[in-house]
Enzyme design. Sequence first.
Site, PDB file in Angstrom:
ATOM      1  N   GLY A 239      32.016  41.717  48.926  1.00 37.18           N
ATOM      2  CA  GLY A 239      31.692  41.117  47.754  1.00 37.18           C
ATOM      3  C   GLY A 239      30.201  41.785  48.278  1.00 37.18           C
ATOM      4  O   GLY A 239      29.434  41.797  46.539  1.00 37.18           O
ATOM      5  N   GLU A 273      35.684  41.597  54.830  1.00 37.75           N
ATOM      6  CA  GLU A 273      36.515  42.694  53.953  1.00 37.75           C
ATOM      7  C   GLU A 273      36.132  43.438  52.621  1.00 37.75           C
ATOM      8  O   GLU A 273      35.667  42.874  51.746  1.00 37.75           O
ATOM      9  CB  GLU A 273      37.490  41.310  53.236  1.00 37.75           C
ATOM     10  CG  GLU A 273      38.401  40.571  54.117  1.00 37.75           C
ATOM     11  CD  GLU A 273      38.984  39.356  53.241  1.00 37.75           C
ATOM     12  OE1 GLU A 273      38.706  39.232  52.019  1.00 37.75           O
ATOM     13  OE2 GLU A 273      40.063  38.185  53.835  1.00 37.75           O
ATOM     14  N   GLY A 275      34.933  46.184  50.702  1.00 36.91           N
ATOM     15  CA  GLY A 275      35.408  47.532  49.995  1.00 36.91           C
ATOM     16  C   GLY A 275      34.445  48.152  49.487  1.00 36.91           C
ATOM     17  O   GLY A 275      34.688  49.311  49.813  1.00 36.91           O
ATOM     18  N   ARG A 312      36.414  50.453  34.806  1.00 38.63           N
ATOM     19  CA  ARG A 312      35.204  50.096  34.893  1.00 38.63           C
ATOM     20  C   ARG A 312      33.998  49.922  33.062  1.00 38.63           C
ATOM     21  O   ARG A 312      33.454  48.755  33.008  1.00 38.63           O
ATOM     22  CB  ARG A 312      34.301  50.414  36.264  1.00 38.63           C
ATOM     23  CG  ARG A 312      35.935  50.629  37.205  1.00 38.63           C
ATOM     24  CD  ARG A 312      34.599  49.907  38.438  1.00 38.63           C
ATOM     25  NE  ARG A 312      33.715  49.065  39.007  1.00 38.63           N
ATOM     26  CZ  ARG A 312      32.098  48.995  38.567  1.00 38.63           C
ATOM     27  NH1 ARG A 312      32.114  49.706  38.377  1.00 38.63           N
ATOM     28  NH2 ARG A 312      31.982  47.381  38.812  1.00 38.63           N
ATOM     29  N   CYS A 342      43.361  56.565  22.566  1.00 34.37           N
ATOM     30  CA  CYS A 342      42.693  55.826  21.027  1.00 34.37           C
ATOM     31  C   CYS A 342      42.042  54.628  21.064  1.00 34.37           C
ATOM     32  O   CYS A 342      42.608  53.891  20.062  1.00 34.37           O
ATOM     33  CB  CYS A 342      44.525  56.459  19.907  1.00 34.37           C
ATOM     34  SG  CYS A 342      45.436  55.695  21.332  1.00 34.37           S
ATOM     35  N   TYR A 371      37.309  51.051  43.204  1.00 36.27           N
ATOM     36  CA  TYR A 371      38.083  49.619  41.334  1.00 36.27           C
ATOM     37  C   TYR A 371      38.057  51.561  40.699  1.00 36.27           C
ATOM     38  O   TYR A 371      38.464  50.259  39.131  1.00 36.27           O
ATOM     39  CB  TYR A 371      37.333  48.923  41.410  1.00 36.27           C
ATOM     40  CG  TYR A 371      37.219  47.608  42.789  1.00 36.27           C
ATOM     41  CD1 TYR A 371      37.883  47.209  42.730  1.00 36.27           C
ATOM     42  CD2 TYR A 371      35.933  47.547  43.325  1.00 36.27           C
ATOM     43  CE1 TYR A 371      38.120  46.623  43.712  1.00 36.27           C
ATOM     44  CE2 TYR A 371      36.481  46.551  44.056  1.00 36.27           C
ATOM     45  CZ  TYR A 371      36.719  45.690  44.327  1.00 36.27           C
ATOM     46  OH  TYR A 371      37.336  45.028  45.442  1.00 36.27           O
TER      47      TYR A 371
END
Length: 419
Positions: A239, A273, A275, A312, A342, A371
Amino acid sequence: MNHFIYHKNELYCEDVPVQKIAQEVGTPFYLYSHATLKRHFLAFDGAFKGVQRLVCYSAKANANMAILRLLKSLGSGLDIVSGGELFRGIKAGISPEKIVYSGVGKRIDEIDYALDSGILMFNVESLEELDLIDKRAGLLKKKAPVAIRVNPDVDPQTHHYISTGLKKNKFGIDIKTAMEGYKIAGGLDNVEVIGIDCHIGSQITKVQPFEEALKSLKTLVTDLKELRIKIRYLDMGGGLGITYDDESPPDLGEYAKVIVESLKKSELKLILEPGRVIVGNAGILVTRALYRKSSSIKEFVIVDAGMNDLLRPTLYNAFHAIKPVVKSDNKLINADVVGPICESGDFLAMDREIPDAKNGDLLAVMSAGAYAFAMSSNYCSRLKVAEVMVKDDKFYVATQRQSYEDLVRGESVPPFINI
Ligand code: LLP
């Protein structure tokens, strides 16, 4: 030290000019810096020295095999959320004993796969899941190591799509029910309670939400002790946010201090954890401007990467800085940087001041290691792009750009359609 830097007017990744890679690989492509990945992982892990710990990199941020293998070589474990991520982790050589498995919707086949592989622990997200894991472990004659993912109802003060530790979120089990869960688990034959877990959200830029969550978890650990349920692992999830624009997330030291201070006298082994903080600023997306056009109120730079490559901006209105790969004394323009898809939501930047980009110019979309490729798709039958890793003065194509044949692999037309 930043490994995406300009020498004279040209953007380099470590010692390789980005333009050179574009010429050889074509565009768009993702580009990762080996040195940055290594530095980020070691800095993160090192920040927690003083406590027993296991850093389980969160595969969902970027599950590229080269990245997984590199992190494995640095001692990383893995945080997974699917059978596919378990497969990748094992293939990358990560020991299953260093793999933790979260996720609200683990399927039977995925649970069995994890049990057979001998993962470190299941982060259980519902009482029904607990029951199923017990049953499957019984059938497979295994003992399933479990933690309960607690939802501590803490506001991570981040985008509502990526907050996960609030009562209204689907994740984890509230503290009261978690207590029940532990009691139930204690009576089950085929599970062994070993941990407690939480993950409150992503791109968190303050320390306080982590502090609050940790406090709740520790209280629960103490309460459980009274019930003679002994917790060995405390998993704080991931996080920690990064700087995309002008955010100022806590530095690693500040973040780690809160956790280390709180745990150094306990016997708990810490699991983390991370990321985004490992890979986010270790990667960029390189795209080429195809066309320019203007309407009466807008200027558009149309590039060859779209929302299928980098979702994103569309999904979260996320900011990614856009820089020229080769600087010229171009004036600044205000433009929308848009892709070929499109949809009006297909943009990489909206109303952004950027250096004038003409047909053929290369642009670097920054902070695109996390991500980004991981959330890319084949929408509009666009090919997934190549992923390239640079180390010193060498580059290596870690993922080939897809071919048209790749697009239809596995598809077939049923006989009743052929005439
Ligand atoms: N652990 C669990 C259980 C998670 O669900 C996540 C992220 C992490 C660890 C890693 O969190 P990190 O350290 O990367 O913040 N697609 C969104 C982010 C979704 C995060 C989902 N869970 C984005 O592009 O911002």
